[in-house]
Design a protein around this motif. Structure first.
Motif, short mmCIF file in Angstrom:
data_model
loop_
_atom_site.label_atom_id
_atom_site.label_comp_id
_atom_site.label_asym_id
_atom_site.label_seq_id
_atom_site.Cartn_x
_atom_site.Cartn_y
_atom_site.Cartn_z
N CYS A 100 1.24 -1.23 -0.10
CA CYS A 100 0.07 0.02 -0.02
C CYS A 100 0.90 1.38 -0.22
O CYS A 100 1.76 1.24 0.72
N GLU A 101 0.41 2.11 -0.89
CA GLU A 101 1.35 3.27 -1.03
C GLU A 101 1.43 4.38 0.16
O GLU A 101 2.60 4.89 0.63
N GLU A 102 0.56 4.34 0.96
CA GLU A 102 0.41 5.24 2.16
C GLU A 102 0.83 4.49 3.47
O GLU A 102 0.83 5.29 4.41
N CYS A 103 1.29 3.47 3.36
CA CYS A 103 1.86 2.58 4.50
C CYS A 103 3.23 2.89 4.83
O CYS A 103 3.97 2.48 3.93
N GLN A 104 3.45 3.39 6.02
CA GLN A 104 4.92 3.66 6.43
C GLN A 104 5.56 2.42 6.84
O GLN A 104 6.67 2.17 6.77
N ASN A 105 4.87 1.39 7.53
CA ASN A 105 5.53 0.18 8.03
C ASN A 105 4.47 -0.76 8.06
O ASN A 105 3.67 -0.87 8.91
N GLU A 106 4.51 -1.73 7.16
CA GLU A 106 3.33 -2.86 7.21
C GLU A 106 3.52 -3.59 8.67
O GLU A 106 2.37 -4.24 8.94
N ARG A 107 4.45 -3.89 9.22
CA ARG A 107 4.77 -4.45 10.50
C ARG A 107 3.79 -3.90 11.62
O ARG A 107 3.39 -4.66 12.44
N THR A 108 3.84 -2.76 11.53
CA THR A 108 3.11 -1.92 12.75
C THR A 108 1.77 -1.43 12.31
O THR A 108 1.15 -0.70 12.88
N CYS A 109 1.04 -1.85 11.16
CA CYS A 109 -0.09 -1.08 10.64
C CYS A 109 -1.09 -1.92 11.30
O CYS A 109 -1.39 -3.25 10.79
N SER A 110 -2.09 -1.51 12.03
CA SER A 110 -3.23 -2.31 12.64
C SER A 110 -4.35 -2.31 11.79
O SER A 110 -5.01 -3.52 11.71
N ILE A 111 -4.37 -1.51 10.69
CA ILE A 111 -5.43 -1.79 9.62
C ILE A 111 -5.04 -3.24 8.68
O ILE A 111 -5.89 -4.08 8.55
N ARG A 112 -3.59 -3.37 8.39
CA ARG A 112 -3.11 -4.42 7.56
C ARG A 112 -3.38 -5.77 8.71
O ARG A 112 -3.88 -6.87 8.20
N GLU A 113 -3.11 -5.59 9.73
CA GLU A 113 -3.35 -6.74 10.94
C GLU A 113 -4.75 -7.22 10.78
O GLU A 113 -5.25 -8.34 10.65
N MET A 114 -5.51 -6.34 10.93
CA MET A 114 -7.21 -6.60 10.95
C MET A 114 -7.42 -7.38 9.66
O MET A 114 -8.24 -8.23 9.66
N MET A 115 -6.99 -6.69 8.40
CA MET A 115 -7.57 -6.93 7.25
C MET A 115 -6.84 -8.55 7.02
O MET A 115 -7.57 -9.37 6.19
N GLU A 116 -5.61 -8.95 7.53
CA GLU A 116 -5.27 -10.09 7.34
C GLU A 116 -6.24 -10.98 8.20
O GLU A 116 -6.41 -12.31 7.77
N LYS A 117 -6.72 -10.93 9.35
CA LYS A 117 -7.76 -11.73 9.75
C LYS A 117 -8.89 -11.88 9.11
O LYS A 117 -9.68 -12.86 8.94
N VAL A 118 -9.33 -10.65 8.27
CA VAL A 118 -10.59 -10.91 7.73
C VAL A 118 -10.44 -11.63 6.56
O VAL A 118 -11.11 -12.70 6.05
#
Length: 143
Positions: A100-118
């Motif tokens: 994602c272009e706007e993501c600074q750090n995938e490892r600490t992105c809470s949105i990414r973490e939630m979407m992985e669960k989805v």
């Protein structure tokens, strides 16, 4: 959200599962049995043929038929073939990953973490549900 294209494809596959002895079916038969628009269905079936989910036979007794046992055709496969990724964000896609272009750090992105669960919950269902399962469930619901 599933597109009509994918819903029609799933419906057509269920119709083919119900065909006796994997007998080829004409597009007009599939459309009539599945209550599907014939014109739109032609392109869908051709695309699934190109992706080797379906085979076709010309001439008398011809039509489309399943190339694999229905128990081996997973809903997730059909969706990926017709729509692409199942994940709601490209950064969590298993087969179509893109940062994602706007993501600074995938490892600490809470949105990414939630979407992985989805994604994982979605794949748990779609990746273990076959076209045969849908056909069986449909029969149960009509009893």
């Amino acid at each position: 959200m599933l597109t009509k294209k994918t819903k029609y494809a799933l419906r057509a596959l269920i119709v083919l599962v119900k065909a006796k002895d994997n007998k080829p079916m004409l597009i007009s038969e599939i459309a009539a049995v599945g209550y599907l628009p014939k014109r739109f269905l032609e392109g869908i079936l051709l695309e699934m043929k190109r992706k080797q989910l379906l085979g076709s036979k010309m001439g008398a007794g011809g039509g489309y038929y399943l190339l694999q046992p229905p128990s081996e055709i997973m809903v997730s496969t059909v969706i990926r073939i017709l729509e692409g990724p199942i994940a709601l964000l490209p950064c969590v896609s298993i087969n179509f990953y893109k940062r994602c272009e706007e993501c600074q750090n995938e490892r600490t992105c809470s949105i990414r973490e939630m979407m992985e669960k989805v994604r994982d919950a979605t794949l748990k269902i779609m990746g273990t549900t076959s076209i045969a399962d849908l056909a069986i469930r449909e029969r149960e619901l009509t009893l």
